[in-house]
Design a protein around this motif. Structure first.
Motif, PDB file in Angstrom:
ATOM      1  N   THR A 413      35.624  45.825  36.503  1.00 54.56           N
ATOM      2  CA  THR A 413      36.153  44.845  37.668  1.00 54.56           C
ATOM      3  C   THR A 413      37.402  44.101  37.209  1.00 54.56           C
ATOM      4  OG1 THR A 413      33.857  44.450  38.444  1.00 54.56           O
ATOM      5  CG2 THR A 413      35.522  42.997  39.340  1.00 54.56           C
ATOM      6  N   LYS A 415      41.040  41.883  38.062  1.00 58.05           N
ATOM      7  CA  LYS A 415      41.481  40.852  39.087  1.00 58.05           C
ATOM      8  C   LYS A 415      42.728  40.106  38.320  1.00 58.05           C
ATOM      9  CE  LYS A 415      40.060  36.378  41.438  1.00 58.05           C
ATOM     10  NZ  LYS A 415      39.028  35.440  41.558  1.00 58.05           N
ATOM     11  N   THR A 438      37.034  48.567  40.526  1.00 59.75           N
ATOM     12  CA  THR A 438      37.799  47.532  41.655  1.00 59.75           C
ATOM     13  C   THR A 438      38.940  46.851  41.138  1.00 59.75           C
ATOM     14  OG1 THR A 438      36.392  45.899  41.256  1.00 59.75           O
ATOM     15  CG2 THR A 438      35.470  47.469  42.802  1.00 59.75           C
ATOM     16  N   ASN A 440      41.714  43.931  42.349  1.00 66.85           N
ATOM     17  CA  ASN A 440      41.699  42.622  43.398  1.00 66.85           C
ATOM     18  C   ASN A 440      43.041  41.913  42.886  1.00 66.85           C
ATOM     19  OD1 ASN A 440      41.444  40.385  44.740  1.00 66.85           O
ATOM     20  ND2 ASN A 440      39.414  39.631  43.985  1.00 66.85           N
TER      21      ASN A 440
END
Length: 463
Positions: A413, A415, A438, A440
């Motif tokens: 993840t 970010k 992912t 972000n």
């Protein structure tokens, strides 16, 4: 965490008697130890036998040359520390005087389970571990070439250099082994070695500078030029050439530089590593992990800078110039590598100019590698100028390589990270083989030959 209660002194009459709070016991005056090994041995024995804490002042800039082990505990050069003792070296050195090969092998110091040692301004040199006091079974293990702590240990402004832990069973802690409770600050641990010299398959050497099996804090220190090596072609593990953690470990504002793990036909793993023996987290804050090498010709190099197979948090650390190298083998994670049980929170750090290199083999994750089912959360990091290269082989994920592992459970993840100017044969920025990854608010650009691969596998990443 313990509590301290401040109870007011009460002066009153009880059954006609005056009750007073007794005065605290006076501390013994520091003992001045002449520049003589027999005097040092005698001073430690006397301190062990006294009822309270003792302070030993060593002769300034003296070198105490140990030529024989302690007769009671021959694995050690000095008597075991069994009470509360402060050794203020005042620039002195305690060393095993090798004189060729005439002097027996022994570590310098052992802190026993009831011992509490504060060591300051002292150099510990030339120790050679032949046993493992915390783990005597199976026999043949070697732990802590310079010092092994089973009790409490506080080390400040000291140096551990040229110490060795070597075993044909399993070895750990070339400079320092800490199964007890330890604190190390403003200390240099340099040029120490941990060696597996046996022929059995699947053994290892762990912690060239430091091995930790009990709570340990390392602050404002330097772990440089240490090594972890194993016998060639035994499929054994050389890991944590700087520091290996099997329990709660905190590393703050520390330089971990130019350490080397070497395992021909085996596994070479990271200057900073943790394992899964205990549930404790390894926390690294500030400082740098730079120019370290994990080298495994015809084997597997897993993380040049750091590798986690348990719980780890990393914040504000410069991870740069590290190399995972495996000629005709597999090199994964030049800067950072996650194992199948690894959970890493990586924040506000720089992962720059690291390399996964495998001529004739497979190189994946020049900057970061999460291939086996680990869990990575990365926020506000800079992943820059990392490289995965494999002349004549396969090179993927210059900045980051991700796969879900055998069961597809691995997650990455991201970010607000910057992933730029990385390079690989494919997936110059990110290569996603499987699993969940992912983005972000991340910036992924200017990577070669492409930003993300295969096309369409990383939503939000193009080019």
């Amino acid at each position: 965490m313990s509590r301290r209660r401040h109870v007011p002194a009460v002066l009153g009459l009880v059954a006609g008697a005056l009750v007073a709070v007794p005065a605290p016991a006076a501390h013994a005056a520091p003992v001045q130890v002449p520049c003589s090994v027999p005097d040092l041995v005698a001073a430690i024995n006397a301190a062990n036998g006294s009822p309270g804490p003792d302070t030993l002042h060593l002769a300034r800039s003296c070198t105490y040359k140990l030529t024989a082990p302690d007769p009671v505990n021959p694995g050690n050069g000095l008597p075991v520390i069994t009470s509360k003792i402060t050794i203020d070296g005042r620039g002195a050195t305690i060393k095993r005087d090798e004189r060729g090969h005439k002097v027996p092998k022994f570590r310098i110091l052992l802190v026993g389970p009831a011992g509490d040692l504060t060591l300051t301004r002292t150099t510990i040199s030339g120790g050679f571990a032949t046993d493992c006091p915390a783990f005597p079974d199976p026999p043949g293990l070697a732990c802590g070439g310079g010092i092994s702590n089973l009790g409490r240990m506080t080390v400040t402004r000291s140096k551990f250099t040229g110490n060795t832990s070597q075993s044909d069973v399993f070895a750990q802690g070339g400079g320092i082994d800490n199964p007890g409770t330890g604190s190390i600050s403003e200390t240099e641990v340099t040029g120490n070695h941990v060696v597996y010299s046996g022929t059995d398959l699947g053994s290892g050497a762990a912690g060239g500078a430091i091995a930790n099996d009990g709570p340990l804090t390392v602050t404002d220190s330097r772990l440089t030029g240490n090594t972890a090596t194993v016998t060639a072609d035994t499929q054994s593990f050389a890991f944590g050439a700087g520091i290996i953690s099997f329990a709660e470990t905190t590393v703050e504002n520390t330089v971990i530089n130019k350490n080397r793990a070497f395992a021909r036909g085996g596994f070479a793993r990271a200057a900073v590593s943790n394992g899964v023996l205990e549930p404790g987290t390894m926390k690294i804050t500030g400082g740098s992990i730079s120019d370290n090498t994990s080298d495994a010709p015809n084997g597997t190099a897993q993380g040049g800078g750091l590798a986690t197979n348990a719980l780890m948090t990393v914040s504000g650390v410069k991870i740069s110039g590290n190399r995972a190298v495996a000629e005709n083998g597999t090199a994964r994670g030049g800067g950072v590598r996650l194992g199948p049980f690894g959970t890493l929170e990586l924040t506000d750090s720089q992962i720059t100019a690291n390399t996964a290199e495998a001529p004739g083999g497979t190189a994946q994750g020049g900057g970061i590698d999460n291939p086996d089912g680990g869990s990575l959360k990365a926020e506000r990091n800079k992943v820059l100028r990392n490289t995965a290269t494999a002349k004549g082989g396969t090179a993927q994920g210059g900045g980051l390589y991700h796969a879900g592992g055998p069961e597809g459970l691995g997650t990455t993840t991201l970010k607000n990270n910057t992933v730029t100017h990385n390079r690989a044969g494919d997936g110059g920025g990110i290569f996603k083989a499987s699993g969940v990854l992912t983005l972000n608010g991340d910036e992924v650009r200017a990577n070669r030959p492409n930003n993300c691969s295969p096309v369409g596998t990383v939503p939000g990443c193009t080019g």
